[in-house]
Motif scaffolding. Structure first.
Motif, PDB file in Angstrom:
ATOM      1  N   ALA A 166      18.364 -10.781 -12.259  1.00 60.68           N
ATOM      2  CA  ALA A 166      18.036  -9.400 -12.620  1.00 60.68           C
ATOM      3  C   ALA A 166      16.675  -9.244 -13.285  1.00 60.68           C
ATOM      4  N   VAL A 167      16.370 -10.055 -14.281  1.00 61.93           N
ATOM      5  CA  VAL A 167      15.101  -9.905 -14.999  1.00 61.93           C
ATOM      6  C   VAL A 167      13.930 -10.155 -14.054  1.00 61.93           C
ATOM      7  N   GLY A 168      13.969 -11.267 -13.357  1.00 61.18           N
ATOM      8  CA  GLY A 168      12.892 -11.580 -12.414  1.00 61.18           C
ATOM      9  C   GLY A 168      12.830 -10.591 -11.265  1.00 61.18           C
ATOM     10  N   GLY A 169      14.003 -10.159 -10.794  1.00 60.03           N
ATOM     11  CA  GLY A 169      14.039  -9.172  -9.727  1.00 60.03           C
ATOM     12  C   GLY A 169      13.422  -7.851 -10.158  1.00 60.03           C
ATOM     13  N   TRP A 170      13.742  -7.414 -11.381  1.00 57.92           N
ATOM     14  CA  TRP A 170      13.154  -6.176 -11.892  1.00 57.92           C
ATOM     15  C   TRP A 170      11.646  -6.316 -12.051  1.00 57.92           C
ATOM     16  N   ILE A 171      11.205  -7.414 -12.637  1.00 55.80           N
ATOM     17  CA  ILE A 171       9.768  -7.604 -12.854  1.00 55.80           C
ATOM     18  C   ILE A 171       9.031  -7.606 -11.517  1.00 55.80           C
ATOM     19  N   GLN A 172       9.574  -8.300 -10.529  1.00 61.15           N
ATOM     20  CA  GLN A 172       8.924  -8.364  -9.228  1.00 61.15           C
ATOM     21  C   GLN A 172       8.926  -7.006  -8.538  1.00 61.15           C
ATOM     22  N   LEU A 173      10.057  -6.326  -8.544  1.00 60.01           N
ATOM     23  CA  LEU A 173      10.158  -5.018  -7.899  1.00 60.01           C
ATOM     24  C   LEU A 173       9.307  -3.981  -8.610  1.00 60.01           C
ATOM     25  N   ASN A 174       9.339  -3.984  -9.933  1.00 58.87           N
ATOM     26  CA  ASN A 174       8.527  -3.059 -10.724  1.00 58.87           C
ATOM     27  C   ASN A 174       7.042  -3.288 -10.474  1.00 58.87           C
ATOM     28  N   THR A 175       6.629  -4.534 -10.419  1.00 59.19           N
ATOM     29  CA  THR A 175       5.232  -4.859 -10.146  1.00 59.19           C
ATOM     30  C   THR A 175       4.837  -4.396  -8.753  1.00 59.19           C
ATOM     31  N   TRP A 176       5.667  -4.687  -7.770  1.00 60.17           N
ATOM     32  CA  TRP A 176       5.371  -4.319  -6.390  1.00 60.17           C
ATOM     33  C   TRP A 176       5.230  -2.805  -6.248  1.00 60.17           C
ATOM     34  N   LEU A 177       6.175  -2.057  -6.816  1.00 57.73           N
ATOM     35  CA  LEU A 177       6.118  -0.599  -6.735  1.00 57.73           C
ATOM     36  C   LEU A 177       4.888  -0.043  -7.447  1.00 57.73           C
ATOM     37  N   CYS A 178       4.623  -0.546  -8.645  1.00 59.05           N
ATOM     38  CA  CYS A 178       3.486  -0.030  -9.412  1.00 59.05           C
ATOM     39  C   CYS A 178       2.149  -0.389  -8.770  1.00 59.05           C
ATOM     40  N   LEU A 179       2.031  -1.552  -8.165  1.00 60.40           N
ATOM     41  CA  LEU A 179       0.787  -1.892  -7.474  1.00 60.40           C
ATOM     42  C   LEU A 179       0.524  -0.915  -6.341  1.00 60.40           C
ATOM     43  N   ARG A 180       1.577  -0.495  -5.640  1.00 61.28           N
ATOM     44  CA  ARG A 180       1.410   0.512  -4.584  1.00 61.28           C
ATOM     45  C   ARG A 180       0.996   1.851  -5.175  1.00 61.28           C
ATOM     46  N   LEU A 181       1.605   2.213  -6.297  1.00 62.10           N
ATOM     47  CA  LEU A 181       1.245   3.475  -6.958  1.00 62.10           C
ATOM     48  C   LEU A 181      -0.192   3.449  -7.462  1.00 62.10           C
ATOM     49  N   PHE A 182      -0.596   2.319  -8.035  1.00 66.10           N
ATOM     50  CA  PHE A 182      -1.971   2.204  -8.539  1.00 66.10           C
ATOM     51  C   PHE A 182      -2.968   2.292  -7.390  1.00 66.10           C
ATOM     52  N   ALA A 183      -2.663   1.612  -6.275  1.00 69.31           N
ATOM     53  CA  ALA A 183      -3.568   1.646  -5.116  1.00 69.31           C
ATOM     54  C   ALA A 183      -3.669   3.058  -4.558  1.00 69.31           C
ATOM     55  N   GLU A 184      -2.542   3.757  -4.486  1.00 74.56           N
ATOM     56  CA  GLU A 184      -2.540   5.139  -4.005  1.00 74.56           C
ATOM     57  C   GLU A 184      -3.340   6.040  -4.940  1.00 74.56           C
ATOM     58  N   ASN A 185      -3.187   5.836  -6.232  1.00 77.13           N
ATOM     59  CA  ASN A 185      -3.919   6.627  -7.222  1.00 77.13           C
ATOM     60  C   ASN A 185      -5.425   6.371  -7.124  1.00 77.13           C
ATOM     61  N   GLU A 186      -5.807   5.103  -6.959  1.00 73.28           N
ATOM     62  CA  GLU A 186      -7.226   4.768  -6.844  1.00 73.28           C
ATOM     63  C   GLU A 186      -7.827   5.337  -5.565  1.00 73.28           C
ATOM     64  N   ALA A 187      -7.072   5.300  -4.459  1.00 82.28           N
ATOM     65  CA  ALA A 187      -7.550   5.879  -3.206  1.00 82.28           C
ATOM     66  C   ALA A 187      -7.754   7.379  -3.347  1.00 82.28           C
ATOM     67  N   LEU A 188      -6.832   8.037  -4.026  1.00 83.45           N
ATOM     68  CA  LEU A 188      -6.942   9.476  -4.261  1.00 83.45           C
ATOM     69  C   LEU A 188      -8.139   9.807  -5.130  1.00 83.45           C
ATOM     70  N   ARG A 189      -8.342   9.010  -6.166  1.00 81.12           N
ATOM     71  CA  ARG A 189      -9.501   9.242  -7.044  1.00 81.12           C
ATOM     72  C   ARG A 189     -10.808   9.017  -6.293  1.00 81.12           C
ATOM     73  N   ASN A 190     -10.864   7.981  -5.453  1.00 83.26           N
ATOM     74  CA  ASN A 190     -12.072   7.712  -4.667  1.00 83.26           C
ATOM     75  C   ASN A 190     -12.338   8.831  -3.665  1.00 83.26           C
ATOM     76  N   ALA A 191     -11.274   9.362  -3.069  1.00 89.74           N
ATOM     77  CA  ALA A 191     -11.433  10.457  -2.108  1.00 89.74           C
ATOM     78  C   ALA A 191     -11.975  11.709  -2.782  1.00 89.74           C
ATOM     79  N   ARG A 192     -11.626  11.886  -4.053  1.00 92.17           N
ATOM     80  CA  ARG A 192     -12.094  13.053  -4.797  1.00 92.17           C
ATOM     81  C   ARG A 192     -13.416  12.792  -5.507  1.00 92.17           C
ATOM     82  N   GLY A 193     -13.892  11.556  -5.437  1.00 92.79           N
ATOM     83  CA  GLY A 193     -15.160  11.206  -6.076  1.00 92.79           C
ATOM     84  C   GLY A 193     -15.071  11.044  -7.583  1.00 92.79           C
ATOM     85  N   ILE A 194     -13.860  10.739  -8.085  1.00 94.85           N
ATOM     86  CA  ILE A 194     -13.655  10.539  -9.528  1.00 94.85           C
ATOM     87  C   ILE A 194     -13.870   9.068  -9.842  1.00 94.85           C
ATOM     88  N   THR A 195     -14.636   8.773 -10.881  1.00 96.78           N
ATOM     89  CA  THR A 195     -14.851   7.371 -11.257  1.00 96.78           C
ATOM     90  C   THR A 195     -13.938   6.966 -12.372  1.00 96.78           C
TER      91      THR A 195
END
Length: 195
Positions: A166-195
């Motif tokens: 459970a602990v390792g599964g949560w850490i891995q799943l949480n990391t995987w999901l958040c990395l996707r969210l961070f990448a999506e957020n960065e792509a959105l910021r780049n598309a809008r020209g926000i630094t």
């Protein structure tokens, strides 16, 4: 089909390994001083694993994150502990619901904060405001993270043997999901020209 089973077994093995490393790291620091660096070290190697990098060293990450890990994780752990104690001691239903809502909000912020701490080069005082803002502005993702954490919690309560993964599964799943969210957020910021 055999490849999918092999990949699933590999992820389960990785989650068990991550759980054991986290447990050993936590115990090595006498629990209170070990939980912070063990948690950030586990998130560090989970991030590297999700990125396909090999050769991640938990011990090296534990040493590097010792001071910062305690500064990041201990306040969250203390606040969650106090909220759980408060929830169990309260008798008023409205107060219990308020405490439960505060606990859920803190859990969602922590679910964003821990992967953020190892993904971005942010100073420790900047982590909580950034993670809080991210959690509040990305409500569907926050609900998904909360639902996933609750589902894992219920699974462990129903089948305590799952605690091994459970602990390792949560850490891995949480990391995987958040990395996707961070990448999506960065792509959105780049598309809008926000630094």
């Amino acid at each position: 089909m055999a490849l999918r089973l092999y990949a699933a077994a590999d992820e389960v093995y990785w989650a068990v390994k991550l759980s054991l490393l986290w447990t050993i790291g936590t115990l090595a620091g006498g629990v209170v001083l070990g939980v912070g660096p063990a948690t950030l070290a586990a998130y560090t190697i989970a991030r590297r694993h999700a990125a396909g990098e090999t050769g991640s060293s938990f011990v090296r990450a534990y040493r590097v994150e010792f001071r910062r890990g305690s500064a990041v994780v201990l306040p969250i752990a203390a606040a969650m502990t106090l909220l759980v104690i408060n929830y169990h001691w309260l008798t008023d239903r409205a107060a219990k619901n308020t405490t439960l809502a505060a606990l859920a909000l803190l859990a969602v912020i922590a679910a964003h904060l821990l992967p953020m701490a190892v993904h971005y080069d942010l100073r420790t005082p900047a982590l909580l405001p950034k993670a809080s803002l991210f959690a509040l502005l990305r409500l569907p993702a926050s609900v998904l993270l909360l639902f996933t954490a609750v589902a894992i919690g219920y699974a462990v309560i129903a089948y305590p043997v799952l605690l091994v993964v459970a602990v390792g599964g949560w850490i891995q799943l949480n990391t995987w999901l958040c990395l996707r969210l961070f990448a999506e957020n960065e792509a959105l910021r780049n598309a809008r020209g926000i630094t």
